[in-house]
Design a protein around this motif. Structure first.
Motif, PDB file in Angstrom:
ATOM      1  N   GLN C  27       0.868  -1.176   0.000  1.00 36.80           N
ATOM      2  CA  GLN C  27       0.000   0.000   0.000  1.00 36.80           C
ATOM      3  C   GLN C  27       0.905   1.226   0.000  1.00 36.80           C
ATOM      4  O   GLN C  27       2.108   1.116   0.258  1.00 36.80           O
ATOM      5  CB  GLN C  27      -0.971  -0.027   1.180  1.00 36.80           C
ATOM      6  CG  GLN C  27      -0.337  -0.028   2.547  1.00 36.80           C
ATOM      7  CD  GLN C  27      -1.395  -0.086   3.657  1.00 36.80           C
ATOM      8  OE1 GLN C  27      -2.156  -1.055   3.760  1.00 36.80           O
ATOM      9  NE2 GLN C  27      -1.433   0.940   4.497  1.00 36.80           N
ATOM     10  N   GLU C  28       0.354   2.381  -0.299  1.00 35.63           N
ATOM     11  CA  GLU C  28       1.215   3.544  -0.525  1.00 35.63           C
ATOM     12  C   GLU C  28       1.646   4.246   0.755  1.00 35.63           C
ATOM     13  O   GLU C  28       2.714   4.837   0.808  1.00 35.63           O
ATOM     14  CB  GLU C  28       0.517   4.545  -1.451  1.00 35.63           C
ATOM     15  CG  GLU C  28       0.219   3.948  -2.819  1.00 35.63           C
ATOM     16  CD  GLU C  28       0.506   4.903  -3.951  1.00 35.63           C
ATOM     17  OE1 GLU C  28       0.614   6.111  -3.703  1.00 35.63           O
ATOM     18  OE2 GLU C  28       0.630   4.417  -5.095  1.00 35.63           O
ATOM     19  N   THR C  29       0.776   4.212   1.775  1.00 35.29           N
ATOM     20  CA  THR C  29       1.150   4.867   3.031  1.00 35.29           C
ATOM     21  C   THR C  29       1.028   3.861   4.168  1.00 35.29           C
ATOM     22  O   THR C  29       0.605   2.726   3.974  1.00 35.29           O
ATOM     23  CB  THR C  29       0.216   6.057   3.348  1.00 35.29           C
ATOM     24  OG1 THR C  29      -1.057   5.515   3.731  1.00 35.29           O
ATOM     25  CG2 THR C  29       0.054   6.972   2.143  1.00 35.29           C
ATOM     26  N   ASP C  34      -0.064  -1.499  11.774  1.00 37.32           N
ATOM     27  CA  ASP C  34       0.688  -1.581  13.027  1.00 37.32           C
ATOM     28  C   ASP C  34       2.191  -1.559  12.761  1.00 37.32           C
ATOM     29  O   ASP C  34       2.969  -1.046  13.560  1.00 37.32           O
ATOM     30  CB  ASP C  34       0.312  -2.870  13.759  1.00 37.32           C
ATOM     31  CG  ASP C  34      -1.161  -2.899  14.123  1.00 37.32           C
ATOM     32  OD1 ASP C  34      -1.620  -1.985  14.831  1.00 37.32           O
ATOM     33  OD2 ASP C  34      -1.864  -3.825  13.669  1.00 37.32           O
ATOM     34  N   ALA C  35       2.561  -2.180  11.680  1.00 39.75           N
ATOM     35  CA  ALA C  35       3.975  -2.211  11.303  1.00 39.75           C
ATOM     36  C   ALA C  35       4.047  -2.218   9.795  1.00 39.75           C
ATOM     37  O   ALA C  35       3.112  -2.648   9.115  1.00 39.75           O
ATOM     38  CB  ALA C  35       4.660  -3.455  11.862  1.00 39.75           C
ATOM     39  N   ASP C  85       3.777  -3.895   2.990  1.00 37.51           N
ATOM     40  CA  ASP C  85       4.993  -3.329   2.402  1.00 37.51           C
ATOM     41  C   ASP C  85       4.589  -2.004   1.768  1.00 37.51           C
ATOM     42  O   ASP C  85       3.725  -1.977   0.882  1.00 37.51           O
ATOM     43  CB  ASP C  85       5.536  -4.308   1.346  1.00 37.51           C
ATOM     44  CG  ASP C  85       6.852  -3.867   0.734  1.00 37.51           C
ATOM     45  OD1 ASP C  85       7.110  -2.650   0.638  1.00 37.51           O
ATOM     46  OD2 ASP C  85       7.635  -4.748   0.327  1.00 37.51           O
ATOM     47  N   ILE C  86       5.190  -0.910   2.231  1.00 34.83           N
ATOM     48  CA  ILE C  86       4.785   0.385   1.682  1.00 34.83           C
ATOM     49  C   ILE C  86       5.785   0.920   0.657  1.00 34.83           C
ATOM     50  O   ILE C  86       5.788   2.103   0.320  1.00 34.83           O
ATOM     51  CB  ILE C  86       4.528   1.425   2.797  1.00 34.83           C
ATOM     52  CG1 ILE C  86       5.801   1.717   3.602  1.00 34.83           C
ATOM     53  CG2 ILE C  86       3.424   0.964   3.737  1.00 34.83           C
ATOM     54  CD1 ILE C  86       5.682   3.002   4.435  1.00 34.83           C
ATOM     55  N   ILE C 110       5.210   8.208   8.197  1.00 34.03           N
ATOM     56  CA  ILE C 110       4.918   6.862   8.706  1.00 34.03           C
ATOM     57  C   ILE C 110       4.528   6.927  10.178  1.00 34.03           C
ATOM     58  O   ILE C 110       3.544   6.312  10.610  1.00 34.03           O
ATOM     59  CB  ILE C 110       6.153   5.945   8.520  1.00 34.03           C
ATOM     60  CG1 ILE C 110       6.407   5.705   7.033  1.00 34.03           C
ATOM     61  CG2 ILE C 110       5.972   4.624   9.263  1.00 34.03           C
ATOM     62  CD1 ILE C 110       7.757   5.061   6.722  1.00 34.03           C
ATOM     63  N   LEU C 111       5.312   7.679  10.930  1.00 29.84           N
ATOM     64  CA  LEU C 111       5.066   7.721  12.378  1.00 29.84           C
ATOM     65  C   LEU C 111       3.762   8.444  12.700  1.00 29.84           C
ATOM     66  O   LEU C 111       3.142   8.175  13.747  1.00 29.84           O
ATOM     67  CB  LEU C 111       6.257   8.379  13.082  1.00 29.84           C
ATOM     68  CG  LEU C 111       7.569   7.603  12.974  1.00 29.84           C
ATOM     69  CD1 LEU C 111       8.696   8.341  13.701  1.00 29.84           C
ATOM     70  CD2 LEU C 111       7.440   6.184  13.518  1.00 29.84           C
TER      71      LEU C 111
END
Lengths: 321, 321, 321, 321, 321, 321
Positions: C27-29, C34-35, C85-86, C110-111
């Motif tokens: 996915q893109e974001t 969760d991880a 997997d981003i 991400i955070l």
């Protein structure tokens, strides 16, 4: 309408991004596509070195350098065609005969969408079920078959299905129009001096490698186009048609083969035909330490895309003017 | 009687001479032999990287360094056993199920000569037909199975025959004595947390890799010998039991494996058992650029020869006194 | 809720399917995750051999063997965490300083989703911008840093940003809590006998490779867990911490390193900590002809996933019971 | 006085600059040097795989990462010794016997300058002429010989000079003091169970590999130092003493060998002895695709430099305090 | 009479079976043979990269693909000639001069059986003793020598015997008829501008590579056949005559060489001559990771077999009709 | 005056001796030299595969085979020119823009000595600062640019400095004379069909690869010489102009390229021009397992030396008379 575009090098470094063919978008089916790239990770039909199961993966990786426009011919495939990578056919890697059935069903599905598939092989066994699917849709197709080997054995080790038999099977099943079959690049050693005669007896045109040495194949392609006319045509390209200098990473290597310039002449010479599908088979990454055989394969698949019906050529031969 | 001897380096340079195992004489059958080396060039049972079809060929090549006497243990196998290389089993490389039948028949033939076969694999599917032949002669055998994987799947991709299923098949067919089965080195990831439970439920002893880390396996082998006693025992050694540092050239690699010193302890620890046959499987030469994984395989097969019943030890541990 | 699962080998052969980490959905974001696994294809911060720009691509390829459950520890990460997997961070491969900014911004993003990133490197320069993003969210983090090198130079060739300087930069910028920094595996040669003293002067704990030789690191990890407690902790794993026997494919090789068993002890020993992110850096595919260094990297990243907070362990050490 | 220093990474990138050992200055003779690195590009004495003629070249290349100070031991060799690379011995690559003479003369020249030579091999034949030169200067020397093979054959293929005979020749010629000869790491297969007995009969101490497995060799080295005392001592290190996991790129590979940690213990354990010279032999670059075997060789030669008499240790074990 | 046949792919998979040339039967002497394949595993005569000692072994391995009939020319060598692989000459790998004597004696033995030997090299030094044996039987022979180098040095490093001197030695010893010597493909750099003049002064015909570029060599071969007539002729083919694109795996590489199509024209153009023997030298497997240089060598040796006197051509150019 | 000579193979085996270009003497500056070899170990300007930082090192290694005289053309460069290897430019490998400045300053220094530099690359970014230095001395130079790519992008990823932009930068800065710029070998795919039009609009002559296929380029070079006349001319040779069959080891591979025979025609066709410098760029050793791409690079650099003004041709085409 906007068309899918390969991810560009100014948006994501070429060595990164999705490992799809040309870094195109992926989708699960061929729906809505004019053409698709599809992988068949097959190597259990090979008779000598294996490894072609890794072919689709490494062809995709090495396709990352490909930009959208063909500087040699002026083709602009992504200006007028909707193209995507639809992933791999889920083979049964433990049973060749079942895999052949799985492939045929997968291509029935692709063709149901009126999409022209370009296949990343995999060993050459895969062309038999593809041709079966093609014939169901198009009737017996014309065939341009570029290869070191005729792949017309009746059996190998007693088996009807193997990478050396697909074109005999395809003819038996009425998938190909014998008088419109052209086998280019044949050579090497045989089990009898008559090994290529069966092809000729069926009406195929056989162009041995020796007849290609040190000359342009552009005239040959003009002849072939004239003989095929507007008949639906399938293009099957075995990377071992090339001399191993140009394509070392393959499993059944024969010396004295075609050059890469001839390969480009052949594929570019298919422009104008009604190409209904094509494949690039027999890339074996374990025997390709530099990755360049996969890269050659990726380029030839791109060239196939460029000669599909409907591709725009906004600027003929831009590199050459 | 005089016994076959490996061709020595003072008669022919080691990099030359016949490419048989240890440069031993070859013969077509097992007639008259106490033990034989035999190749099974199988890779159509593999689920990840292929290439094990080349295993027998490259194990033989890298065996050229082996001299007759074992300096670590004092074994002198060629002083008391008649040994030869009987070549390869003529597989049908296009049909796994037929190949399994061909293998079983070949081993029926070998065992008819009361010869103990040491097999150069090839993927692990091959152990199923070997165990079938073994059971016909010996009844259910004890089994020492060294591997990263349990190879006890019921099916892979819906298939009963593949390199991840042989020991379930063998148990179902009564080829192995469940309470005398020892699986050493298991590790990695699984489809469920219960992946190794089936083994335990049958009565197998499972020794995960984590239980082997950083210690000698000599005590474990003493236990195993005690439990097996004089039961006929088969030794199946998958090269991927070793950590990839020691055996990089294989197809389904798992990290955190056994060391080569433990491998030697395991095989040397089989001395005293009634070993009726053994195999060394899953060497994949295309992933072994230095040739050293094939060399490890050749050495481990030699060590298996050294612990066969009847081998003389004229001088215990000559290197170590 | 259902969680993303790795594509299984019974649905698609392992050598095929999408080339994402563990063949997970992409996915893109990081939204809803969760991880995540994320690639940073960086090698312009390297001082010796290059090639780490190919790291993410080849780690993903070699992750295809990974199944969902950890047989060594019983972890079931995909039973309770949403993971995907981003893709890769779109670096500017011609300007290291700008790339560092791009990375920091990407990790801020991400955070913002409360996702714990596991990074596929790329050279070690990348940890500096990651730690900057981490500190903005968590304050100065605890750090477990496994490496052959301290990476605490003030400058390299006059530059503040390079793969040998990130931890000095991170401390200067208040990203790490000096008394909770552990550097494990340091060794080799230096510009002065005091090369590791700077670390100690800041309050870091330095564990040289020599202190790790031939012993279990489980006790060390217990100590580290005790000292860190519930402080947010980042895990930075340089593949060159391993001895080159275990990880040949890297750029700044030092002999006498850690073993793969110790690597597993270290990562598994992080269970219980509040790991807020981790990375696996310095895999250089051009120096890894078998692909096994990338495979080690893929496995260690999977092991990091298994010790993230919230992972279920339905069956402790299923392989070992 | 100022001493030669390795060219640093902040003056010239590590992958560039002169391809001398450690990027030290080169000079034509050993004049004025306390120690020198010298190459002997010999492979016509090898009995199996060739390629060691490329050893010196690739060891030098991979030495480019070495910095001046030893973080593991605190040694500062360039603070108190004058060291340079004096290039290669101009062998006659078509005649082994003549090359042996050329080597002896070259080392007579080096020793005339009271310089301690550290030799980049090259196959092990080279140690015989070196020991002849050593004995002329020092009388029979003590010998620490680390190897998989005893190299004490009387003849190979009828020849007195080959890579399997040098230590028998050296003893016959009075070059080594038999009661001060230590052979560490011997293993593998032999022509008779008595293969290592000749060594013992001469008074050599033989330490087979099996006696080294899974333990520290520091105690062994203490014993050896005690036995040798202040006798002039030569250190001959065959890279194949290491298990092939640690040193794949060599020609006569034997499994079950030493670890790299043991190799470091052995060389570091020579500190305090009067080491008058040393060699690192049998690196074969064509079998070392990652370059790491050459890199191991370069590091071990550096470690030898660190334990030469006169080296300062300003800070004991700086990495370990 | 029935003739030996290569083992077919329908009896044994191509990657298995005996590792003889073309999987032909082996025998110890040339008795009863019209032609034989024989290996000379020599590399101690090489001046640059070594490794040709492995040439015979790998040429045999890669010959496994060869089927009995030549599709390019119609040759059916196994219909009328008795052919076998007689193994390797037992060289003294530690002494080049003694090896030369061993080779000469071995070929005296072969020629005593009126057998035409086709030699798998090995470095080019081997042609000198072969030519000595040839001349004893046939008088000075005509020579077709295809190579990048003239190999007519008087000495190399002061030695008369090396891989750069054989044809000068052969002329001095009266083994070759100077006016019937043809050197094709010479190029590269030299010690003086007169390097090729010695050849011309003796009466040799020198055809530099530049004269071959981009054209067919069929006319040249017609000229050569006319000049040689029915004189007994030896064909010495150095794989480095080919441009490295076609034959990368060799030791003294020169750019700008012949193509593989020209190589086939040369050998096929020898049909009609009284070829009394031939060799294919300088394949160096360590520099041939794909195996394709060995494969080229195997094919060229097969093509030599096809033009030996007595070979039937039941169907001229079957591939080309 | 006596001129530097390459170290000969009769003084030191070719695989040994100093690893300078052609084993020439080295010196620190260009003082007193007519021509020099200089390395630029740059790869941080590459957009796809990295590794060219190792180019200078491996080109030097593979240059060891080169002898002083050119057998194809009769050139005797070391009879009349003083030539040495002046080592590598000390790049800042962490900052491309700073490295460009360092290169320009280094070449200012070389040109101050009236020395003609022949550069061992390194990625193609390096030609921009070289051309800046050239223009300061000579004014805008004529340019013969052989390449698969035009390298005339305005930006890559927003950057003005990268390996795809140097010739646009050079024109903007007045370094090259647009009507005397010749780009030979362009091909592949582009971001728009107009990719090569910018070149033509500036007045460059573009010769696409397709216009070169299957023909001699000698006539083209005659035209170019006529157009350039006696204008100072720079020759920039990108190894990827060659088809990957001839030069596999590079980073941005395009199929359908030039042949090695054409490469020699191009460089030899520059004889008579006032060549003020030249470069050979984009050799990437990690993708060149046989070493032959570096060897091709070394040979082409030697050919450049041979056509510098002032080289004597004592014997025209000695190989061809």
């Amino acid at each position: 309408m906007s068309f899918n575009q390969p991810l560009g090098g100014n948006e994501m470094p070429r060595f990164a991004g999705p490992a799809t063919m040309m870094r195109l978008p992926s989708q699960e089916t061929a729906e809505g596509l004019d053409a698709c790239f599809v992988g068949i990770p097959l190597d259990i039909g090979t008779s000598n070195r294996s490894g072609t199961r890794q072919g689709p993966r490494y062809i995709r990786i090495e396709s990352c350098m490909l930009r959208p426009y063909n500087m040699g011919t002026g083709a602009a495939p992504f200006d007028s065609l909707q193209v995507a990578d639809i992933g791999d056919v889920p083979l049964n890697t433990f049973d060749l005969k079942k895999s052949v059935v799985i492939i045929e069903e997968a291509y029935d599905g692709i063709l149901a969408h009126d999409c022209r598939p370009l296949t990343l092989g995999g060993d050459h066994t895969l062309v038999y079920p593809i041709l079966k699917a093609m014939a169901k849709k198009h009737g017996p197709v014309a065939l341009i078959h570029v290869d070191a080997h005729a792949d017309i054995n009746d059996e190998m080790f007693g088996e009807k299905i193997a990478h050396g038999t697909p074109f005999r099977r395809a003819l038996e099943d009425g998938c190909i129009a014998a008088d419109k079959v052209f086998q280019i690049g044949l050579r090497g050693t045989g089990y009898s001096p008559e090994d290529f005669d069966w092809s000729r007896q069926q009406g195929f045109t056989v162009v041995p490698a020796e007849d290609c040495w040190m000359k342009s194949l552009t005239p040959l392609m003009a002849e072939i186009r004239a003989k095929i006319g507007d008949h639906p045509t399938y293009l099957s390209y075995d990377i071992d048609s090339l001399d191993p200098a140009f394509a070392p990473g393959t499993g059944t290597v024969e010396i004295g083969g075609l050059t890469i310039w001839q390969a480009l002449e052949i594929i570019r010479g298919c422009r104008g035909l009604d190409i209904v599908g094509g494949d690039l088979v027999e890339v074996s990454p374990p025997y390709d330490p530099s990755g360049n055989t996969a890269l050659v394969g990726a380029n030839l698949l791109y060239e196939m895309l460029c000669i599909l019906p409907g591709v725009r050529y906004p600027d003929e031969a831009p590199g050459n003017k």
